[in-house]
Design an enzyme around this catalytic site. Structure first.
Site, PDB file in Angstrom:
ATOM      1  N   SER A   1       0.664  -1.285   0.303  1.00  0.00           N
ATOM      2  CA  SER A   1       0.141  -0.092   0.276  1.00  0.00           C
ATOM      3  C   SER A   1       1.085   0.893  -0.148  1.00  0.00           C
ATOM      4  O   SER A   1       0.311   2.467  -0.547  1.00  0.00           O
ATOM      5  CB  SER A   1      -0.641   0.276   1.228  1.00  0.00           C
ATOM      6  OG  SER A   1      -1.835  -0.659   1.274  1.00  0.00           O
TER       7      SER A   1
ATOM      8  N   HIS B   1       0.737  -2.163  -6.685  1.00  0.00           N
ATOM      9  CA  HIS B   1      -0.516  -1.322  -6.118  1.00  0.00           C
ATOM     10  C   HIS B   1      -1.885  -1.400  -6.426  1.00  0.00           C
ATOM     11  O   HIS B   1      -2.190  -0.586  -7.379  1.00  0.00           O
ATOM     12  CB  HIS B   1       0.124  -0.082  -5.870  1.00  0.00           C
ATOM     13  CG  HIS B   1      -1.026   0.824  -4.337  1.00  0.00           C
ATOM     14  ND1 HIS B   1      -1.447   1.949  -4.336  1.00  0.00           N
ATOM     15  CD2 HIS B   1      -1.266  -0.664  -3.097  1.00  0.00           C
ATOM     16  CE1 HIS B   1      -2.844   1.896  -3.532  1.00  0.00           C
ATOM     17  NE2 HIS B   1      -2.589   0.643  -2.350  1.00  0.00           N
TER      18      HIS B   1
ATOM     19  N   GLU C   1      -1.565   0.960  -9.797  1.00  0.00           N
ATOM     20  CA  GLU C   1      -0.386   0.939  -9.904  1.00  0.00           C
ATOM     21  C   GLU C   1       0.544   0.780  -9.714  1.00  0.00           C
ATOM     22  O   GLU C   1       1.472   0.260  -9.084  1.00  0.00           O
ATOM     23  CB  GLU C   1      -0.217   2.425  -8.844  1.00  0.00           C
ATOM     24  CG  GLU C   1      -0.837   3.221  -9.183  1.00  0.00           C
ATOM     25  CD  GLU C   1      -1.676   4.263  -7.931  1.00  0.00           C
ATOM     26  OE1 GLU C   1      -0.448   5.432  -7.311  1.00  0.00           O
ATOM     27  OE2 GLU C   1      -1.382   3.933  -6.290  1.00  0.00           O
TER      28      GLU C   1
ATOM     29  N   ASN D   1      -2.851   6.431  -2.980  1.00  0.00           N
ATOM     30  CA  ASN D   1      -2.811   6.955  -0.984  1.00  0.00           C
ATOM     31  C   ASN D   1      -2.266   8.418  -0.849  1.00  0.00           C
ATOM     32  O   ASN D   1      -2.654   8.792   0.324  1.00  0.00           O
ATOM     33  CB  ASN D   1      -1.573   5.631  -0.938  1.00  0.00           C
ATOM     34  CG  ASN D   1      -2.274   4.214  -0.467  1.00  0.00           C
ATOM     35  OD1 ASN D   1      -4.115   4.666  -0.080  1.00  0.00           O
ATOM     36  ND2 ASN D   1      -1.936   3.294  -0.063  1.00  0.00           N
TER      37      ASN D   1
HETATM   38  N1  LIG Z   1      -6.254  -5.037   1.791  1.00  0.00           N
HETATM   39  C1  LIG Z   1      -6.519  -4.176   1.204  1.00  0.00           C
HETATM   40  O1  LIG Z   1      -7.372  -3.309   1.116  1.00  0.00           O
HETATM   41  C2  LIG Z   1      -5.162  -4.089   0.853  1.00  0.00           C
HETATM   42  C3  LIG Z   1      -5.316  -2.940  -0.371  1.00  0.00           C
HETATM   43  C4  LIG Z   1      -3.991  -2.307  -1.373  1.00  0.00           C
HETATM   44  C5  LIG Z   1      -2.965  -2.968  -0.873  1.00  0.00           C
HETATM   45  N2  LIG Z   1      -2.706  -4.212   0.068  1.00  0.00           N
HETATM   46  C6  LIG Z   1      -1.159  -4.598   0.474  1.00  0.00           C
HETATM   47  O2  LIG Z   1      -1.860  -6.322  -0.020  1.00  0.00           O
HETATM   48  C7  LIG Z   1      -1.379  -6.618   0.889  1.00  0.00           C
HETATM   49  C8  LIG Z   1      -1.995  -7.863   1.207  1.00  0.00           C
HETATM   50  O3  LIG Z   1      -2.831  -7.198   2.840  1.00  0.00           O
HETATM   51  P1  LIG Z   1      -4.610  -8.339   2.825  1.00  0.00           P
HETATM   52  O4  LIG Z   1      -5.644  -7.437   3.638  1.00  0.00           O
HETATM   53  O5  LIG Z   1      -4.123  -9.437   1.904  1.00  0.00           O
HETATM   54  O6  LIG Z   1      -3.619  -9.195   3.787  1.00  0.00           O
HETATM   55  P2  LIG Z   1      -3.951 -10.264   4.640  1.00  0.00           P
HETATM   56  O7  LIG Z   1      -3.544 -10.030   5.917  1.00  0.00           O
HETATM   57  O8  LIG Z   1      -5.262 -10.183   4.576  1.00  0.00           O
HETATM   58  O9  LIG Z   1      -3.494 -11.542   3.832  1.00  0.00           O
HETATM   59  C9  LIG Z   1      -1.580 -11.708   4.182  1.00  0.00           C
HETATM   60  C10 LIG Z   1      -1.621 -13.003   3.901  1.00  0.00           C
HETATM   61  O10 LIG Z   1      -0.331 -13.153   4.062  1.00  0.00           O
HETATM   62  C11 LIG Z   1       0.361 -14.132   4.660  1.00  0.00           C
HETATM   63  N3  LIG Z   1       1.646 -14.283   5.286  1.00  0.00           N
HETATM   64  C12 LIG Z   1       2.266 -13.831   5.653  1.00  0.00           C
HETATM   65  N4  LIG Z   1       3.771 -13.327   6.178  1.00  0.00           N
HETATM   66  C13 LIG Z   1       3.626 -14.192   4.723  1.00  0.00           C
HETATM   67  C14 LIG Z   1       5.173 -15.220   4.273  1.00  0.00           C
HETATM   68  N5  LIG Z   1       6.548 -15.056   4.462  1.00  0.00           N
HETATM   69  N6  LIG Z   1       5.427 -16.214   2.938  1.00  0.00           N
HETATM   70  C15 LIG Z   1       3.654 -16.676   2.128  1.00  0.00           C
HETATM   71  N7  LIG Z   1       2.407 -15.631   3.075  1.00  0.00           N
HETATM   72  C16 LIG Z   1       2.584 -14.349   4.346  1.00  0.00           C
HETATM   73  C17 LIG Z   1      -0.864 -14.629   5.749  1.00  0.00           C
HETATM   74  O11 LIG Z   1      -0.697 -15.897   6.496  1.00  0.00           O
HETATM   75  C18 LIG Z   1      -2.036 -14.240   5.238  1.00  0.00           C
HETATM   76  O12 LIG Z   1      -2.659 -15.086   5.056  1.00  0.00           O
HETATM   77  C19 LIG Z   1      -0.199  -5.889   1.972  1.00  0.00           C
HETATM   78  O13 LIG Z   1       1.120  -5.082   1.659  1.00  0.00           O
HETATM   79  C20 LIG Z   1      -1.272  -4.558   2.195  1.00  0.00           C
HETATM   80  O14 LIG Z   1      -0.971  -3.487   2.285  1.00  0.00           O
HETATM   81  C21 LIG Z   1      -3.745  -4.231   1.190  1.00  0.00           C
END
Ligand SMILES: NC(=O)c1ccc[n+]([C@@H]2O[C@H](COP(=O)([O-])OP(=O)(O)OC[C@H]3O[C@@H](n4cnc5c(N)ncnc54)[C@H](O)[C@@H]3O)[C@@H](O)[C@H]2O)c1
Length: 243
Positions: free
Chosen positions: A94, A115, A127, A166
Site C-alpha cells: 500500500s 499497487h 499502480e 494513497n
Molecule cells: N487490504 C487492502 O485493502 C489492501 C489494499 C491495497 C494493498 N494492500 C496490500 O496488500 C498486501 C496484503 O494485504 P491483505 O489485506 O490481503 O493482507 P492479509 O493479512 O489479509 O493477507 C496476508 C496473507 O499473507 C500471508 N503471509 C504472511 N507472511 C507470509 C510469508 N512470509 N510468506 C507467505 N505468506 C505470508 C498470511 O498468512 C495471510 O494469508 C499488504 O501489503 C497490503 O498493504 C491491501
C-alpha cells in the site's frame, strides 16, 4: 487480496500457483481464485503449494501480497529472487518503498511495485511503481500483463511512499480528521460534505482537470487564501487513538 489477484490472473488464461505461510488458508484461497477463473471460457489452472520453491518454479510472473511489514516483505522477496533467474517479482504494497523491499534481492532490477486496490477485481487501477533499480523492460512487461488482464495500469515513475493514489487519499483524510479534531464540524458532517461535493465530482473529473475547469486563476487565489490554514501534520492525528 492475494487470492483475488490470483483469480484475475487465472481468469486471464495463465496457470497460477498460490502459496501462503499459513497452509490452512490455501484451500479457501484456491476456491475463491478458481471461482473467479471459471468466469472465463479459457481460464488457466489454479493450484497451491505449501513449498515456496515449488510454488515459484517455472514462473514468469510472481507476486507477493503478504502482510504490510517491511522486514517480512524484504525477506520473502530476497528468498524468491534466489529461486528464479528470469521471473518478474511484483510486490503488492500500500505504501512501503519498492526500493527498500528489493534491498536484499539478488536481482532488484526485476522487482516492481504493483499497487492493486481492494477489491482488485472491482477497482480498475493498478499502480505500477518503479523502484530505484527496476528495469524499464520489467515495467513495460508488467503494464502489458495487467492490460491483458483488463486492468488500467498506470506508471509511477518515482518511488515515493504511498505512490499516487494513497498520497492523494491520505491528504484528504488528514484534513477531514483535523477538521473533526479541531471542532470545526463533526465526523458525520465531514463525510456528508465530502460525499455530496467532491465525492460526486471526482469519479468524473480529477483534481487537475477540475482546477482547469474552474480556472487556474481562481485555483491560485483559493490556494493563496486556504493553504496556510490546512493541516500540515506529519504524524497521525492523536484523535485516531482516542476515539
Ligand atoms: N487490504 C487492502 O485493502 C489492501 C489494499 C491495497 C494493498 N494492500 C496490500 O496488500 C498486501 C496484503 O494485504 P491483505 O489485506 O490481503 O493482507 P492479509 O493479512 O489479509 O493477507 C496476508 C496473507 O499473507 C500471508 N503471509 C504472511 N507472511 C507470509 C510469508 N512470509 N510468506 C507467505 N505468506 C505470508 C498470511 O498468512 C495471510 O494469508 C499488504 O501489503 C497490503 O498493504 C491491501
Amino acid at each position: 487480496m492475494g487470492r483475488r489477484i490470483a483469480g484475475i490472473i487465472a481468469r486471464g488464461g495463465a496457470d497460477v500457483v498460490l502459496h501462503d505461510s499459513n497452509a490452512e488458508l490455501l484451500e479457501g484461497a484456491v476456491a475463491v481464485a478458481s471461482q473467479m477463473a471459471s468466469e472465463s471460457s479459457t481460464p488457466g489452472t489454479v493450484t497451491s503449494s505449501t513449498s515456496l520453491p515449488e510454488a515459484v518454479a517455472n514462473s514468469d510472473f510472481i507476486t507477493e501480497a503478504i502482510i504490510e511489514d517491511l522486514g517480512a516483505k524484504q525477506q520473502l522477496i530476497a528468498a524468491i529472487s534466489e529461486l528464479t533467474e528470469r521471473a518478474i517479482i511484483a510486490t503488492n504494497t500500500s505504501v512501503l518503498p519498492i526500493t527498500s523491499i528489493a534491498e536484499f534481492a539478488t536481482a532488484p532490477d526485476r522487482v516492481v511495485g504493483t499497487h492493486w486496490w481492494n477489491p482488485p477485481d472491482l477497482i480498475p487501477i493498478v499502480e505500477v511503481v518503479r523502484g530505484e533499480h527496476t528495469s524499464t523492460e520489467v515495467i513495460d512487461r508488467t503494464v502489458a500483463l495487467l492490460e491483458h488482464l483488463g486492468k488500467l495500469a498506470v506508471r509511477v515513475e518515482r518511488d515515493v511512499p504511498g505512490f499516487v493514489g494513497n498520497r492523494l487519499q491520505h491528504a484528504l483524510w488528514r484534513e477531514a480528521i483535523a477538521l473533526v479534531a479541531d471542532g470545526v464540524c463533526d465526523a458525520e458532517t465531514a463525510d456528508l460534505v465530502c460525499r455530496n461535493t467532491i465525492g460526486l465530482r471526482l469519479a468524473q473529473m480529477g483534481p487537475i482537470e477540475t482546477a482547469d475547469y474552474v480556472g487556474l486563476d481562481l485555483t491560485r487565489a483559493i490556494h493563496e487564501a486556504v493553504l496556510p490554514s490546512l493541516s500540515t501534520d506529519t504524524f497521525a492525528n492523536p484523535i485516531l487513538t482516542t476515539l
